[in-house]
Design a protein around this motif. Structure first.
Motif, PDB file in Angstrom:
ATOM      1  N   LEU A 148      -7.050 -16.522 -49.287  1.00 43.61           N
ATOM      2  CA  LEU A 148      -8.046 -15.912 -48.389  1.00 43.61           C
ATOM      3  C   LEU A 148      -7.558 -14.606 -47.761  1.00 43.61           C
ATOM      4  N   LEU A 149      -6.286 -14.287 -48.012  1.00 39.50           N
ATOM      5  CA  LEU A 149      -5.616 -13.194 -47.325  1.00 39.50           C
ATOM      6  C   LEU A 149      -6.344 -11.864 -47.452  1.00 39.50           C
ATOM      7  N   ASN A 150      -6.857 -11.601 -48.646  1.00 39.68           N
ATOM      8  CA  ASN A 150      -7.482 -10.288 -48.888  1.00 39.68           C
ATOM      9  C   ASN A 150      -8.979 -10.327 -48.619  1.00 39.68           C
TER      10      ASN A 150
ATOM     11  N   ALA B 252      -7.071 -16.862 -55.673  1.00 35.11           N
ATOM     12  CA  ALA B 252      -7.019 -17.959 -56.635  1.00 35.11           C
ATOM     13  C   ALA B 252      -5.762 -18.799 -56.495  1.00 35.11           C
ATOM     14  N   VAL B 253      -5.939 -20.095 -56.595  1.00 33.34           N
ATOM     15  CA  VAL B 253      -4.826 -21.036 -56.669  1.00 33.34           C
ATOM     16  C   VAL B 253      -5.045 -21.865 -57.922  1.00 33.34           C
TER      17      VAL B 253
ATOM     18  N   ARG C  82      -2.496 -26.025 -48.241  1.00 32.60           N
ATOM     19  CA  ARG C  82      -3.182 -25.229 -47.231  1.00 32.60           C
ATOM     20  C   ARG C  82      -2.647 -23.805 -47.205  1.00 32.60           C
ATOM     21  N   LEU C  83      -1.312 -23.663 -47.388  1.00 29.42           N
ATOM     22  CA  LEU C  83      -0.762 -22.319 -47.438  1.00 29.42           C
ATOM     23  C   LEU C  83      -1.332 -21.560 -48.633  1.00 29.42           C
ATOM     24  N   ALA C  84      -1.517 -22.281 -49.752  1.00 27.43           N
ATOM     25  CA  ALA C  84      -2.071 -21.640 -50.945  1.00 27.43           C
ATOM     26  C   ALA C  84      -3.480 -21.140 -50.670  1.00 27.43           C
TER      27      ALA C  84
ATOM     28  N   ASP D 179      -8.248 -24.818 -58.029  1.00 28.73           N
ATOM     29  CA  ASP D 179      -8.064 -25.703 -59.169  1.00 28.73           C
ATOM     30  C   ASP D 179      -7.451 -27.014 -58.662  1.00 28.73           C
ATOM     31  N   GLU D 180      -8.207 -28.076 -58.704  1.00 29.80           N
ATOM     32  CA  GLU D 180      -7.744 -29.381 -58.230  1.00 29.80           C
ATOM     33  C   GLU D 180      -7.076 -29.270 -56.850  1.00 29.80           C
ATOM     34  N   PRO D 181      -7.781 -28.735 -55.873  1.00 33.43           N
ATOM     35  CA  PRO D 181      -7.097 -28.456 -54.597  1.00 33.43           C
ATOM     36  C   PRO D 181      -6.694 -29.706 -53.831  1.00 33.43           C
ATOM     37  N   THR D 182      -7.213 -30.872 -54.215  1.00 31.96           N
ATOM     38  CA  THR D 182      -6.844 -32.074 -53.463  1.00 31.96           C
ATOM     39  C   THR D 182      -5.923 -32.973 -54.272  1.00 31.96           C
TER      40      THR D 182
END
Ligand SMILES: Nc1ncnc2c1ncn2[C@@H]1O[C@H](COP(=O)(O)OP(=O)(O)O)[C@@H](O)[C@H]1O
Ligand SMILES: [Mg+2]
Lengths: 296, 267
Positions: A143-145, A78-79, A136-138, A153-156
């Motif tokens: 996705l790490l796990n 989650a971000v 992108r790092l977020a 949440d509002e990724p752009t």
């Protein structure tokens, strides 16, 4: 289909502000679920409750049919709102730390860095990254796990058009892997472009939920007027016509996927009809959205 | 548990400020505690009468068992430097909002607090180990008696010293969690001694029995200044269980308050 998330009567008040009121919602496996609503409508607060950082005033929710615990959060990526990292650590070190917290294999780090195209900047400090790289790092960290559910949440937000396109491509790429995605956005366009289902929040109240209409998806509505008797029939003959509505003497034609207003214009002309008025209207979901907001 | 400590250390060990402050702490602590005899010699050279009137080699600063309490009491002054490190480490989690992300990523609030508490324990243990080492080395150099009995006398004060550091770092953790801002937290931690003194002086007339229960005061009672013994005064050279219990009680309270605050708030 398996229910990934079920929310019942979730409510959050900040003092007098009713940020979220009695929200009921179900998200099924494999959906790309859009949470749509203007700024301040309670999207982030809802996601904050789902991810354990905001204590609900009342109501409850279940992840994968289980009562929420911090162990379950480790399985969700989650971000919320903004990318959050330690500014003095490199991208790589930040991800190593996240892998420790999520108790997942750090061997995934190169993979996710590759996916978000940050491999060559991984050893630079996070604070030197551009906003797009931070986003992108977020996503990489989320996705790490190898989560089955991803919350964005509002990724752009705040990105330039190229950054926006990159992030949307990335989301589609991830959705294609069969992950369930919950995407909060105030941008209708965004929800329409990437989501299969959506819910609309207005001042903390859930006012609509359902599939993103396949007819409306990616297509246009064209407003046409012409001085001919049988305009309705001609329009119906057009291969790209999905539905026709008559409003105040003009025809509202919603087009099927892949058809544009130019195609309709050309078709009318070839059939001897010259439109006196032909306007590409807002996309259908936007209309739907505005109607929902106005009606609620 | 170890895993939580590793997480907090991972945050700190690539942080330059952490090394600067910890370096400052351990280097000044080591230099200051180890150089007592050199300092006395320097005094003797500067003021010629000083060295003639008393033979500085006879001052039992580093003699067993005096060395332990002498060093422990003196070292206590330096803990404020470590406290500044704790303030920065904790308030950063608020200003960067990383506390929020840690929870989102799957830490529980209790685990977050535990990770900070464990770092405080580690810093306290390292302080104890260092002072023990310096005490042992300087004692072996300067002390005329090297008998086991005198070496082992008063080493129980290291338990008190550990508690002193851990108490103060716990207090700092609580203040940082409550205030969430570095500058203000540091000011409050620095001033708390003075504020408490003003209060205790004022109530000393009416309710003197309460005064030893005040947190900072209880710390002074736990390890009393040992130097007056060289002016032929009585000092408390034993560990007082009541003082120990009061300080330990406060330490628990501070950590619980920090936990409750984080548990209850939206982050
Ligand atoms: N920590 C908070 N304290 C007080 N009010 C808050 C807090 N967080 C959010 N709000 C309020 O709750 C409402 C919903 O906010 P938010 O969930 O951020 O909306 P969105 O994400 O849809 O833009 C807003 O009116 C906002 O001002
Ligand atoms: Mg928001």
């Amino acid at each position: 289909m398996e229910t990934v998330l079920s929310i019942s009567n979730l409510t959050k008040h900040f003092g007098k502000i009713k940020a979220v009121s009695n929200v009921n919602l179900q998200v099924k496996a494999g959906q790309v679920f859009g949470m749509l609503g203007p700024n301040g409508s309670g999207k982030t607060t809802t996601l904050g409750m789902l991810m354990g950082v905001v204590n609900p005033t009342s109501g409850s929710f279940k992840w994968f049919g289980e009562e929420p615990t911090h162990h379950i959060r480790k399985k969700i990526g989650a971000v919320l709102e903004h990318p959050i990292f330690y500014p003095y650590l490199s991208g790589q070190k930040n991800l190593e730390l996240n892998a420790m917290i999520k108790e997942c294999d750090p061997a995934n780090i190169p993979k996710v860095l590759e996916l978000v195209e940050l491999s060559d900047r991984k050893d630079d400090k996070y604070k030197t990254y551009s906003l797009g790289m931070k986003q992108r790092l977020a996503i990489a960290s989320a996705l790490l796990n190898e989560p089955t559910v991803l919350i964005l949440d509002e990724p752009t937000n705040g990105l330039d058009p190229m950054g926006i396109a990159e992030i949307r491509e990335l989301i589609k790429k991830i959705a294609a892997q069969g992950k369930t995605i919950i995407l909060a956005s105030h941008l209708l366009d965004e929800v329409q472009k990437v989501c299969t289902h959506f819910a609309v929040l207005k001042r903390g109240v859930l006012v609509h939920t359902g599939p993103v209409d396949d007819v409306g998806r990616g297509s246009e509505t064209v407003e046409v007027t012409a001085d001919v008797e049988n305009l309705n029939e001609v329009l119906l003959k057009f291969a790209g016509t999905s539905t026709i509505n008559r409003e105040d003497g003009t025809f509202q034609v919603s087009l099927r996927d892949g058809f544009r207003s130019q195609d309709l214009n050309k078709f009318l002309f070839e059939n001897g009809v010259i439109a006196s008025h032909l306007v590409t209207r807002k996309k259908s979901l936007e209309k739907q959205f505005l109607e929902i907001l106005a009606g609620a | 548990m170890l895993h939580l400590l590793q997480i907090d250390l991972k945050k700190l060990t690539s942080y330059r400020t952490f090394w600067v402050i910890c370096g400052l702490y351990f280097v000044t602590l080591a230099v200051a505690t180890a150089s007592g005899m050199e300092f006395l010699k320097w005094l003797a050279r500067m003021f010629e009468d000083f060295g003639q009137e008393i033979n500085i080699d006879r001052i039992p600063l580093y003699h067993f068992p005096d060395v332990w309490l002498n060093l422990i009491w003196f070292s206590g002054w330096f803990k404020i430097v470590l406290a500044i490190m704790v303030v920065i480490s904790v308030t950063n989690e608020y200003s960067y909002r990383t506390l929020r992300q840690n929870i989102i990523d799957g830490m529980s609030r209790a685990e977050f607090v535990t990770s900070k508490v464990l770092t405080n324990v580690l810093l306290s243990i390292i302080s104890v180990a260092m002072i023990f080492f310096i005490g042992l080395v300087t004692g072996l150099i300067y002390s005329p008696t090297q008998a086991y009995e005198s070496i082992l006398t008063d080493v129980d004060f290291f338990l008190a010293y550990f508690l002193e550091i851990f108490f103060f770092l716990s207090y700092t953790l609580m203040i940082s969690v409550l205030i969430q801002r570095a500058g203000l937290s540091i000011i409050v931690v620095l001033l708390s001694q003075m504020i408490e003194l003003i209060i205790t002086v004022n109530i000393n007339e009416d309710i003197p029995w309460l005064v030893p229960y005040f947190p900072m005061r209880s710390l002074w009672n736990l390890i009393e200044c040992p130097y007056p013994r060289y002016a032929f005064q009585e000092i408390k050279d034993y560990l007082d269980p009541l003082s120990f219990a009061i300080v330990a009680g406060w330490t628990i309270v501070f950590n619980l308050v920090a936990y409750r605050k984080i548990k209850k708030s939206d982050i």
